[in-house]
Design an enzyme around this catalytic site. Sequence first.
Site, PDB file in Angstrom:
ATOM      1  N   SER B   4     -78.383   0.420  58.439  1.00  0.00           N
ATOM      2  CA  SER B   4     -77.912   1.034  57.203  1.00  0.00           C
ATOM      3  C   SER B   4     -77.224   2.372  57.477  1.00  0.00           C
ATOM      4  O   SER B   4     -77.618   3.122  58.376  1.00  0.00           O
ATOM      5  CB  SER B   4     -79.093   1.258  56.257  1.00  0.00           C
ATOM      6  OG  SER B   4     -78.701   2.072  55.172  1.00  0.00           O
ATOM      7  N   TYR B  27     -72.554   2.172  53.109  1.00  0.00           N
ATOM      8  CA  TYR B  27     -72.491   2.878  51.832  1.00  0.00           C
ATOM      9  C   TYR B  27     -71.289   3.798  51.964  1.00  0.00           C
ATOM     10  O   TYR B  27     -71.354   4.785  52.713  1.00  0.00           O
ATOM     11  CB  TYR B  27     -73.760   3.701  51.606  1.00  0.00           C
ATOM     12  CG  TYR B  27     -75.004   2.888  51.355  1.00  0.00           C
ATOM     13  CD1 TYR B  27     -75.317   2.436  50.067  1.00  0.00           C
ATOM     14  CD2 TYR B  27     -75.882   2.581  52.398  1.00  0.00           C
ATOM     15  CE1 TYR B  27     -76.473   1.695  49.834  1.00  0.00           C
ATOM     16  CE2 TYR B  27     -77.032   1.842  52.167  1.00  0.00           C
ATOM     17  CZ  TYR B  27     -77.323   1.398  50.893  1.00  0.00           C
ATOM     18  OH  TYR B  27     -78.464   0.671  50.652  1.00  0.00           O
ATOM     19  N   THR B  53     -72.080  -2.607  50.832  1.00  0.00           N
ATOM     20  CA  THR B  53     -73.246  -2.796  49.965  1.00  0.00           C
ATOM     21  C   THR B  53     -72.855  -2.571  48.519  1.00  0.00           C
ATOM     22  O   THR B  53     -72.407  -1.484  48.160  1.00  0.00           O
ATOM     23  CB  THR B  53     -74.354  -1.794  50.344  1.00  0.00           C
ATOM     24  OG1 THR B  53     -74.587  -1.875  51.740  1.00  0.00           O
ATOM     25  CG2 THR B  53     -75.632  -2.090  49.591  1.00  0.00           C
ATOM     26  N   LYS B 144     -72.433  -7.396  50.720  1.00  0.00           N
ATOM     27  CA  LYS B 144     -73.855  -7.646  50.444  1.00  0.00           C
ATOM     28  C   LYS B 144     -74.123  -7.309  48.989  1.00  0.00           C
ATOM     29  O   LYS B 144     -73.909  -6.176  48.554  1.00  0.00           O
ATOM     30  CB  LYS B 144     -74.721  -6.758  51.336  1.00  0.00           C
ATOM     31  CG  LYS B 144     -76.210  -6.775  50.992  1.00  0.00           C
ATOM     32  CD  LYS B 144     -77.016  -5.939  51.979  1.00  0.00           C
ATOM     33  CE  LYS B 144     -78.505  -5.982  51.676  1.00  0.00           C
ATOM     34  NZ  LYS B 144     -78.881  -5.186  50.512  1.00  0.00           N
ATOM     35  N   HIS B 168     -80.908  -6.258  46.416  1.00  0.00           N
ATOM     36  CA  HIS B 168     -81.521  -5.035  46.939  1.00  0.00           C
ATOM     37  C   HIS B 168     -83.038  -5.050  46.746  1.00  0.00           C
ATOM     38  O   HIS B 168     -83.633  -4.062  46.287  1.00  0.00           O
ATOM     39  CB  HIS B 168     -80.897  -3.809  46.278  1.00  0.00           C
ATOM     40  CG  HIS B 168     -80.783  -2.639  47.228  1.00  0.00           C
ATOM     41  ND1 HIS B 168     -79.678  -2.416  48.001  1.00  0.00           N
ATOM     42  CD2 HIS B 168     -81.659  -1.662  47.558  1.00  0.00           C
ATOM     43  CE1 HIS B 168     -79.863  -1.338  48.743  1.00  0.00           C
ATOM     44  NE2 HIS B 168     -81.058  -0.871  48.502  1.00  0.00           N
TER      45      HIS B 168
END
Lengths: 273, 273, 273, 273
Positions: B4, B27, B53, B144, B168
Amino acid sequence: MMLSTAGTSSIEEVTAARGTQVWLQLYPTNVWEVGRAIVKRAEAAGSPAIVLTVDLQEGSNRETLFRAQSVDKRECSACHQSAYTGYAKGRPRAGAGGFAQYAARKPMLSGLDLSKVTALHPSDMNWDFVKRLRDTVSVKLLIKGIVTREDAQIAVEHGVDGLIVSNHGGRAEETLRPTIESLPDVIEGAAGKIPVIVDGGIRRGTDIFKALAYGATAVGIGRPYDWGLAAFGQPGVEAVLEILRRELRTIMRQAGTTSVDKITRNYIVGRLA
Amino acid sequence: MMLSTAGTSSIEEVTAARGTQVWLQLYPTNVWEVGRAIVKRAEAAGSPAIVLTVDLQEGSNRETLFRAQSVDKRECSACHQSAYTGYAKGRPRAGAGGFAQYAARKPMLSGLDLSKVTALHPSDMNWDFVKRLRDTVSVKLLIKGIVTREDAQIAVEHGVDGLIVSNHGGRAEETLRPTIESLPDVIEGAAGKIPVIVDGGIRRGTDIFKALAYGATAVGIGRPYDWGLAAFGQPGVEAVLEILRRELRTIMRQAGTTSVDKITRNYIVGRLA
Amino acid sequence: MMLSTAGTSSIEEVTAARGTQVWLQLYPTNVWEVGRAIVKRAEAAGSPAIVLTVDLQEGSNRETLFRAQSVDKRECSACHQSAYTGYAKGRPRAGAGGFAQYAARKPMLSGLDLSKVTALHPSDMNWDFVKRLRDTVSVKLLIKGIVTREDAQIAVEHGVDGLIVSNHGGRAEETLRPTIESLPDVIEGAAGKIPVIVDGGIRRGTDIFKALAYGATAVGIGRPYDWGLAAFGQPGVEAVLEILRRELRTIMRQAGTTSVDKITRNYIVGRLA
Amino acid sequence: MMLSTAGTSSIEEVTAARGTQVWLQLYPTNVWEVGRAIVKRAEAAGSPAIVLTVDLQEGSNRETLFRAQSVDKRECSACHQSAYTGYAKGRPRAGAGGFAQYAARKPMLSGLDLSKVTALHPSDMNWDFVKRLRDTVSVKLLIKGIVTREDAQIAVEHGVDGLIVSNHGGRAEETLRPTIESLPDVIEGAAGKIPVIVDGGIRRGTDIFKALAYGATAVGIGRPYDWGLAAFGQPGVEAVLEILRRELRTIMRQAGTTSVDKITRNYIVGRLA
C-alpha cells in the site's frame, strides 16, 4: 418542514421562529368545518402545502404502550390531560373531558368550535372527502400515508399534488411492511405525474440514498430529530441533520455519484440467485 | 504481493527483503504530480503492476471505531500522530499538522512536495483520471474496488489490465453486499478480456474455492495475514498461508478437483426451490 | 445393515451375531491389492453389496475436534493409539506407528500386507478406479457420497448398482448443503435406472417420509443408533429404531398414506410466494 | 360455535345454555354404529352441521408434553383417568381401563356400546367412509383438516358442504406448514363451490383480515378463548372475542375497508424482489 395539527406550537409561532413557511400536516377531525378552518388558518400563515394524514385512522393497537401503563403505577393525569390517559389505556375517548380537553393543549385547535368533534379523523374518510378537500385547499395538497399503487393512481386522478409514502412510523398497523417496500409501488402508481416523498425508517444517509435510488423525490424523518431534541435540544437536532448530510455525502462519494439527481435505480441490485 | 501507498515500509525495502517485485496499491492523493511521482518510484523499483484504489473515497463512517474512542480514555497522540487522532475521532483532517504530519510516517510519501495535498484521494476522481493514469503507467494498471458490471465494462474500455473486486473490507460503505455477490457481475462486465481478482471475506480455503468457481482469476487477503502477524509475527503469517493452502487442498480433494483450473462454475448450486 | 472397513468388529463376527449378511462400506486404501482383498473377504462372508465410500477423501478440517484437543489436556495416547492422536491433532499420519498402528485396531485390515498403505483412500481415486472396482466386485457395487446429478449419471454409465447420497455427516466439507437438497439432483441423474439411498440428517420418522417423498429408495442413519448405543447399549439402539418406525407410522397415518410406496413427490409443497 | 365429541359437556347442555344450536365436531371412533349414533344425537339436538375431524389421526408425537411428564413427578392418575395417563406417556391405550374409562368422562359418548371401540378415529378412514357418512348425515357435512388442493377437490366430489383448513393447532404433524399457507391451495381446490373456513394461528384481528383476504369464508379459533377462559372464566372469553373484534375494526379502518366482504386478495402483497 411540516408541522402537525397536533403539534404543541401554532403554525404562526413556528413560521415566525423559523423565518420561512412550513407545511401543515392536517388531521381534519370528524367535523368538516373544523378541518376547513385549520386549512384556512395554515394558508393564512403562508403555508405552501397542506398534507392530509391518512396513515393513522382513529386509534391503533399500541400494545407496548398499553403494557407499559400496567407497569408504570403513576397516574397519567399527574402529567397528562385525561384524554391522553384514556388513549394510553386503549380507550382514547374515555376521559371525562373528551376531545375538548385533549384539544386544550393543541394551539392549532384553539378558537374552534369543537363541540361536535370526537376524533382527529373523520370515521368515514374516503375519496369524496379528498375531492372536497382538494376544492377547498388553494395551495398544494399532498396525502401522507399512501402505500399502494392503486391509491397512488386514484390520488393522481383526484388532483393531489404529491404523495408521502408513510405508515406512521410503523405503529399504526401490523403488516410489518416497511415503507421502502411500498415505495416502488407508489412511484409506479404516481407514474411521474406528481412527486413521491417517503418517510419511515430513514435513519442514515444511506437510507436517504436508497430511497432516492428507488425514485423518491425527497425523504422525511420523524424520530431522528426527536432523539436529538430529547438529548441535546436544538444542537441535538442540528447534529442529527449534519450526521445525515455527512453520511449521504460519504456514500455518494463512495458510489461515485456527483449530484443527488444522479442517484438512480441503477444503484439497486438484487441478491444472488 | 501488493504494497500500500500508506504502508509503513517503502517499496524498495519490501522488494529487497522479499527478493522479488511487488505490486503497488496506489492512493494517488489529490495532487496529480504527487500520484505520478509515486507511480514512477514504484516502476523504478521494478513493480510490475500499479493498482489504483477506488474503494475507499476520502473518509468512511467507522462508527465502531469512533465509539471505541469514547471508551478508550487514552490520548491517541500518546502513540499515534495527531492526524490519526483526528481521523479516529471522525475528523480526519482536524489534526494540527494536517496531511504532512500524517505523511511523515509513510515512506512512500517521503521526499515529495505535499504542500497542496489534503487527502489520499482526489475528491473528483473520474474516468478521465483513469485515462490520464493509464497514459502515465508504463507497467500493468489495475483498479481495486470495482463492484458493478457497468464499471467493469468502462474499465475495459479505458485499457485497464485487470480488476480487483473489493469493498475495502466492507467498512467503507454500508450496503452489506459481500464481494462474492459482486464478483459474477464484474466477471460478466470484464467479459473475459481482463483478469478479475477478488478480496473481502476470504477466510478459508473453501472461500478461495468458491471465488475461483465463480470465475475469479485469483483472490486477495488482508486481515488473515494481519491476524497471523499480530499473533506470532512472520511464523504467524506463514501459518495463515499454510492453513489456506491446506483447506483448499482438502476441499479440492473432497470435490474431486485435480487442478485449480478445473474449479469451474459447475460447482455452484442454488438452493432447493 | 452396512459395516465399515474401519469398524471395530470383523464382517464374519457381525454376520454371525446378526444371523444374516451385511453390506460392506469399503475404504479401499491407497493400495489396490489391499482394497481388493477386503472386497473378496466381504464377498466370502456373504456380503451382498460393496459400498465404495467417496464422501471423505483423506483428511477433513475438523476444527471443533482440534479445538477441543487444546482444552482437553489428557494425552490421547493414554486411551488411543498414536495414529489417532496424530489425526485428532490435525496431523493424521504424524504418529510414530503410522498406518500400521492405526490398522492394528481394525479387524477388517488384519492379515493384510499394509506396508505400502498410508491412507484409507487412494489419493488419486477417479472413475477408472470405479471401473476397475466394478470389474472386481462380483456382488452389488454401490457408491456412497454422490451429491450431484452429473456424478450420478457417470456412476450409472460405469455400471454401479446403486447410490447413497451422503456427505459423511456433514463434517467432511464446508458447503452446509444438506443431503436432502442434493437428493433430487442425484435422483434426476440416476433417472430411475438404479436405486438412490440417502443418509445425513435423518433424525425423525418425518425425515424418512420426506426423503422417500423426494424419491429415495431407502434412508440410512448413523448418529441416531450411536446415541442409543452410547446411552443404553442394545436396548438403546432398539428404542431408536422403534421411535423412527413409530414416527413414520404417525406421519403416514396423518398424511393418509396407506403404504410406503405411496409416499410420493405429491407430498412436497413449496412456500407461499 | 362447534362442540367437540370429546367435550366435557353434552350437546344438549350446550345448546340449552347457549339458546341456539351448535355444530358438532365429530370423532367417529373406529366403530361405525357408534359414530352414526353420535351424528344422530347431534341432529336430534338440532345441530345444523356435522364436522368430520381428519386432522388428528390416532396419536401424535407430543414430545413437549411427554418430556414435561418426566419433570412433573405427580402421578397423572391423581387427577386424570388412567387412559389419559397412558396417553400422556405416549402410550395412549396402555391404561388398565382402556377406551371405556376414557369415555366415562365424555358425555357425548355416554349410553353407547363402546365395547369394540379402541380409538376416536377409524384406523382405516378413507373417502368411502366420507361417502357413507355423507349418506348418513341429513344436515350439513363439513370436513375439518383439509390442507391440500387435491383433497379439497375430492371432498367437493363427495358432496361435502364445506371445509375447514386445519392442522389441529399444528401439534398433530411436524411439517411446520401453517394453515395460512395451505389456505390458498384449498380455496383453489374448492373452486368457489363450497365455503372454506380456516383455523390455526388466528390470534389477532389482523390474522382474521389476512385469512379473509386469501378468500376464507370465516375463521375459527381454539386457544385464544381457552386462554381467556382459563384466566378469567366467561368474562375472559368475552374479552378475547372483543379484542379480536376491535383489532379487526382497527385494521379495516386503517386499510380503508368499509365492510368485511371488501376484504379481498387485493390486500395481499409479496415481498420486494
